[in-house]
Design a protein around this motif. Structure first.
Motif, PDB file in Angstrom:
ATOM      1  N   ARG A 253       0.640  -1.145   0.120  1.00 54.85           N
ATOM      2  CA  ARG A 253      -0.077  -0.089   0.029  1.00 54.85           C
ATOM      3  C   ARG A 253       0.873   1.321  -0.023  1.00 54.85           C
ATOM      4  NH1 ARG A 253      -3.033  -3.047   3.822  1.00 54.85           N
ATOM      5  NH2 ARG A 253      -2.244  -1.806   5.370  1.00 54.85           N
ATOM      6  N   THR A 254       1.982   1.075   0.667  1.00 53.35           N
ATOM      7  CA  THR A 254       2.849   2.186   0.773  1.00 53.35           C
ATOM      8  C   THR A 254       3.605   2.662  -0.406  1.00 53.35           C
ATOM      9  OG1 THR A 254       3.322   1.929   3.093  1.00 53.35           O
ATOM     10  CG2 THR A 254       4.854   3.455   2.006  1.00 53.35           C
ATOM     11  N   VAL A 255       4.056   1.575  -1.266  1.00 57.13           N
ATOM     12  CA  VAL A 255       4.657   1.661  -2.362  1.00 57.13           C
ATOM     13  C   VAL A 255       3.608   2.371  -3.516  1.00 57.13           C
ATOM     14  CG1 VAL A 255       5.482   0.291  -4.367  1.00 57.13           C
ATOM     15  CG2 VAL A 255       6.380  -0.162  -2.422  1.00 57.13           C
ATOM     16  N   ALA A 256       2.400   1.816  -3.671  1.00 60.71           N
ATOM     17  CA  ALA A 256       1.257   2.572  -4.242  1.00 60.71           C
ATOM     18  C   ALA A 256       1.227   3.928  -4.080  1.00 60.71           C
ATOM     19  CB  ALA A 256       0.021   1.445  -4.231  1.00 60.71           C
ATOM     20  N   ASP A 257       0.767   3.978  -2.810  1.00 64.00           N
ATOM     21  CA  ASP A 257       0.531   5.511  -2.521  1.00 64.00           C
ATOM     22  C   ASP A 257       1.985   6.458  -2.962  1.00 64.00           C
ATOM     23  OD1 ASP A 257      -0.847   7.667  -1.215  1.00 64.00           O
ATOM     24  OD2 ASP A 257       0.780   7.613   0.306  1.00 64.00           O
ATOM     25  N   VAL A 258       2.999   6.115  -2.870  1.00 57.07           N
ATOM     26  CA  VAL A 258       4.114   6.712  -3.331  1.00 57.07           C
ATOM     27  C   VAL A 258       4.168   7.074  -4.755  1.00 57.07           C
ATOM     28  CG1 VAL A 258       6.638   6.809  -3.505  1.00 57.07           C
ATOM     29  CG2 VAL A 258       5.733   6.431  -1.181  1.00 57.07           C
ATOM     30  N   LYS A 259       3.968   5.841  -5.503  1.00 49.09           N
ATOM     31  CA  LYS A 259       4.011   5.886  -6.826  1.00 49.09           C
ATOM     32  C   LYS A 259       2.929   7.062  -7.377  1.00 49.09           C
ATOM     33  CE  LYS A 259       5.783   1.323  -8.202  1.00 49.09           C
ATOM     34  NZ  LYS A 259       5.337  -0.004  -8.871  1.00 49.09           N
ATOM     35  N   SER A 260       1.650   6.794  -6.795  1.00 46.54           N
ATOM     36  CA  SER A 260       0.639   7.746  -7.184  1.00 46.54           C
ATOM     37  C   SER A 260       1.164   9.067  -7.005  1.00 46.54           C
ATOM     38  CB  SER A 260      -0.548   7.309  -6.410  1.00 46.54           C
ATOM     39  OG  SER A 260      -1.702   8.376  -6.381  1.00 46.54           O
ATOM     40  N   ARG A 261       1.741   9.382  -5.642  1.00 47.50           N
ATOM     41  CA  ARG A 261       1.925  10.668  -5.270  1.00 47.50           C
ATOM     42  C   ARG A 261       3.162  11.137  -6.252  1.00 47.50           C
ATOM     43  NH1 ARG A 261       1.247  12.307   0.637  1.00 47.50           N
ATOM     44  NH2 ARG A 261      -0.436  10.922   1.037  1.00 47.50           N
ATOM     45  N   ALA A 262       3.969  10.506  -6.702  1.00 48.15           N
ATOM     46  CA  ALA A 262       5.096  10.858  -7.518  1.00 48.15           C
ATOM     47  C   ALA A 262       4.584  11.108  -8.907  1.00 48.15           C
ATOM     48  CB  ALA A 262       6.015   9.716  -7.636  1.00 48.15           C
ATOM     49  N   GLY A 263       3.777  10.195  -9.533  1.00 45.55           N
ATOM     50  CA  GLY A 263       3.050  10.490 -10.778  1.00 45.55           C
ATOM     51  C   GLY A 263       2.242  11.760 -10.832  1.00 45.55           C
ATOM     52  N   ASN A 264       1.632  12.085  -9.493  1.00 43.87           N
ATOM     53  CA  ASN A 264       0.947  13.423  -9.646  1.00 43.87           C
ATOM     54  C   ASN A 264       2.055  14.583  -9.613  1.00 43.87           C
ATOM     55  OD1 ASN A 264      -1.870  12.042  -9.601  1.00 43.87           O
ATOM     56  ND2 ASN A 264      -1.601  12.206  -7.467  1.00 43.87           N
ATOM     57  N   PHE A 265       3.239  14.577  -8.757  1.00 42.99           N
ATOM     58  CA  PHE A 265       4.253  15.439  -8.812  1.00 42.99           C
ATOM     59  C   PHE A 265       4.694  15.733  -9.997  1.00 42.99           C
ATOM     60  CE2 PHE A 265       8.472  16.487  -8.184  1.00 42.99           C
ATOM     61  CZ  PHE A 265       8.483  17.822  -7.411  1.00 42.99           C
TER      62      PHE A 265
END
Length: 111
Positions: A39-51
């Motif tokens: 879940r943490t990796v998925a959240d970080v990937k999502s935030r990085a993509g948005n950034f």
């Protein structure tokens, strides 16, 4: 007399045990380190993509991704690759300013 029927009580106990086992399994799955990491990796990937998308929008870089099939990694961009120069210059400037601030604070604290 249905409340004291031993067969009915055994069925209720078995049903309650099964429900409890499912609940315990769900809790264990939710708090397992593997699931937390996923879940943490998925959240970080999502935030990085948005950034990255917001930085690209701010700099006027609009990538046009092509569906990736795993066999042609050189065709990730349709006609032209976006100009990454401004992005790299911005990242470099942020790193230089950050390093300068850290050095300045370190020198100031030594005095």
């Amino acid at each position: 007399m249905a409340d004291t029927d031993p067969d009915e009580l055994e069925r209720r106990i078995a049903r309650t045990r099964a429900e409890l086992a499912q609940t315990v399994d769900a809790i264990a799955d939710r708090v397992s380190p593997k699931r937390v990491a996923e879940r943490t990796v998925a959240d970080v990937k999502s935030r990085a993509g948005n950034f990255v998308a917001s930085v690209g929008d701010a700099l006027g870089v609009t990538p046009r991704p092509v569906p990736y099939d795993g066999e042609q990694p050189d065709r990730l961009w349709e006609d032209e690759r976006p100009d990454m120069g401004p992005v790299l210059i911005g990242v470099g400037a942020v790193l230089v300013v950050g390093a300068a601030i850290m050095l300045w604070r370190r020198r100031r604290n030594r005095r």
